[in-house]
Design an enzyme around this catalytic site. Structure first.
Site, PDB file in Angstrom:
ATOM      1  N   PHE A 141       0.863  -1.182   0.000  1.00  0.00           N
ATOM      2  CA  PHE A 141       0.000   0.000   0.000  1.00  0.00           C
ATOM      3  C   PHE A 141       0.899   1.232   0.000  1.00  0.00           C
ATOM      4  O   PHE A 141       1.541   1.540   0.997  1.00  0.00           O
ATOM      5  CB  PHE A 141      -0.939   0.043   1.204  1.00  0.00           C
ATOM      6  CG  PHE A 141      -1.885   1.217   1.130  1.00  0.00           C
ATOM      7  CD1 PHE A 141      -3.040   1.131   0.371  1.00  0.00           C
ATOM      8  CD2 PHE A 141      -1.602   2.405   1.773  1.00  0.00           C
ATOM      9  CE1 PHE A 141      -3.906   2.220   0.271  1.00  0.00           C
ATOM     10  CE2 PHE A 141      -2.464   3.485   1.682  1.00  0.00           C
ATOM     11  CZ  PHE A 141      -3.615   3.397   0.926  1.00  0.00           C
ATOM     12  N   ASP A 226       9.504   2.942   1.736  1.00  0.00           N
ATOM     13  CA  ASP A 226       8.336   3.755   2.059  1.00  0.00           C
ATOM     14  C   ASP A 226       8.109   3.645   3.564  1.00  0.00           C
ATOM     15  O   ASP A 226       7.563   2.663   4.046  1.00  0.00           O
ATOM     16  CB  ASP A 226       7.119   3.253   1.268  1.00  0.00           C
ATOM     17  CG  ASP A 226       5.839   4.010   1.602  1.00  0.00           C
ATOM     18  OD1 ASP A 226       5.821   4.753   2.594  1.00  0.00           O
ATOM     19  OD2 ASP A 226       4.844   3.818   0.872  1.00  0.00           O
ATOM     20  N   LYS A 256       3.044  11.517   6.957  1.00  0.00           N
ATOM     21  CA  LYS A 256       2.163  11.318   8.111  1.00  0.00           C
ATOM     22  C   LYS A 256       2.653  12.053   9.349  1.00  0.00           C
ATOM     23  O   LYS A 256       2.383  13.232   9.525  1.00  0.00           O
ATOM     24  CB  LYS A 256       1.919   9.836   8.351  1.00  0.00           C
ATOM     25  CG  LYS A 256       1.074   9.192   7.231  1.00  0.00           C
ATOM     26  CD  LYS A 256       0.540   7.852   7.627  1.00  0.00           C
ATOM     27  CE  LYS A 256      -0.236   7.188   6.491  1.00  0.00           C
ATOM     28  NZ  LYS A 256      -1.473   7.890   6.115  1.00  0.00           N
TER      29      LYS A 256
END
Length: 400
Positions: A141, A226, A256
């Site tokens: 993802f 990531d 984030k």
């Protein structure tokens, strides 16, 4: 009709229904706690998918936001601003990289890394134009753009959104031999999450990241991690790849928690050799590196470092993991993860994870299901042991 029901009804009349949230309407939050519009208190164990590592409304981060908003918010990159350089210097120090390219969202940062890898492949490795390939993992993802869902292995993420971008190969997560076999002369990068959070908190076998580093180096392939969800202290280290030796990537993607829970901030960090390939006009973002984002990002990093949040995540994650291990409920199939990134897999015969997330919400705990059977536990890294004890009591009650 309650205020909660009224707000949900009003929202669903005008908002596209691309999410299926639990029927809780949050009105305010502080630290690890959130309150709904009816005044009920909840322990936040979602943390906006690891965006709130520093907790809700950390005063130092909010102060930085307000102070900067009262002075300068946006210039675009048509001009320099007096905040971006100091922010990126601190970020590069944390990432142990030479340079960084600031963006806004995680998906934008992943797209930036893909462009960088292809650019390097054509200008430095000598790959033929439009032939570059990037290897990714099944159950990945990396975001929701058309490029990123194009190499997802999740059918719903792809259904109805084709045609998809070419140039990606899928391999199994955690299988370094399959990675090595998939490399061709046109391979420019391997893009991978050190832990697959969205896929159900899937942790690779020990040594996998180090072996991926070795395979990539031996084949002149860039290694891109990531760390949008796993980075900035969440797993008990500043970055999850640091749980292994000799696994440093060529490119590191962060986001984030870089925004401290108050503003979207992301970045791609790498060497001067790689990021120096971008020329003016090759890439950009109106809001990327804006002064408000830079002030927030710098404050977010300062809190992570000054309050030793990675060490807290390591200590409290081990404490929570040990407590979960004592539950011994037939509902629980497995507990896995690192630091304060934990997943509880529910036995299929006991129902879905969402069922237990709903029951926990009734008891004042906010959690989120993923991949049907897995409940994620990702509280802010500022959580205290007494709050973990209370969390475990609520889990024991719903799992009994």
């Amino acid at each position: 009709m309650t205020r909660t029901a009224d707000i949900i009804r009003q929202t669903e009349e005008v908002a596209a229904r691309n999410y299926a949230p639990l029927p809780v309407v949050i009105a305010r939050a502080e630290g690890v706690w959130a309150w709904d519009v009816e005044g009920r208190r909840y322990l936040d164990c979602v943390s906006a998918y690891s965006s709130l590592n520093q907790g809700h409304r950390h005063p130092k981060i909010v102060d930085a936001l307000v102070a900067q908003a009262n002075r300068l918010t946006l210039t675009s990159r048509a001009f320099h601003n007096d905040r971006m350089g100091t922010f990126l210097a601190r970020l590069c120090g944390l990432c142990e990289m030479d340079m960084a390219l600031p963006m806004n969202t995680g998906a934008e940062a992943v797209e930036t890394a893909i462009k960088l890898a292809r650019l390097w492949g054509y200008r430095s490795k000598g790959v033929r134009d439009d032939a570059a390939e990037i290897i990714v993992c099944r159950n990945n993802f990396h975001g929701r753009t058309t490029t990123l869902i194009g190499f997802s292995s999740e059918p719903q993420y792809r259904d109805g959104f084709g045609p998809y971008s070419a140039g990606f190969r899928l391999v199994d997560f955690g299988n370094a031999a399959e990675l090595a076999a998939a490399i061709t002369p046109n391979t420019v990068a391997f893009l991978v999450e050190p832990i697959q959070a969205e896929a159900g908190v899937r942790v690779p076998p020990g040594g996998y990241l180090t072996e991926a580093r070795r395979v990539c180096s031996a084949n002149e392939v860039l290694l891109i991690f990531d760390e949008i969800q796993t980075g900035l202290g969440r797993t008990g280290k500043p970055f999850a790849y640091q749980h292994e030796t000799d696994a440093k990537p060529d490119v590191l993607i962060v986001g984030k928690a870089l925004g401290g829970g108050v503003y979207p901030v992301s970045a791609v960090a790498s060497s001067e050799e790689l990021l120096g390939l971008f020329r003016p006009g090759d890439h950009g973002s109106t809001f990327g590196g804006n002064p408000l984002a830079a002030a927030v990002g710098e404050a977010a990093i300062a809190v992570i470092e000054d309050e030793a949040l990675p060490a807290r995540a390591a200590e409290l994650g081990a404490y929570l993991r040990a407590a979960l291990g004592k539950l011994r409920s037939p509902v629980i199939r497995e507990v896995r993860g690192r630091g304060l990134l934990l997943g509880i897999e529910i036995e299929p015969e006991a129902g879905t994870a969402r069922t237990y997330c709903s029951r926990l919400a009734e008891r004042g705990v906010l959690t989120k299901d993923t991949h049907v059977q897995v409940m994620r536990l990702t509280p802010p890294l500022t959580i205290e042991k007494r709050e973990i004890d209370w969390l475990v009591e609520q889990l024991a009650a719903v799992f009994s």
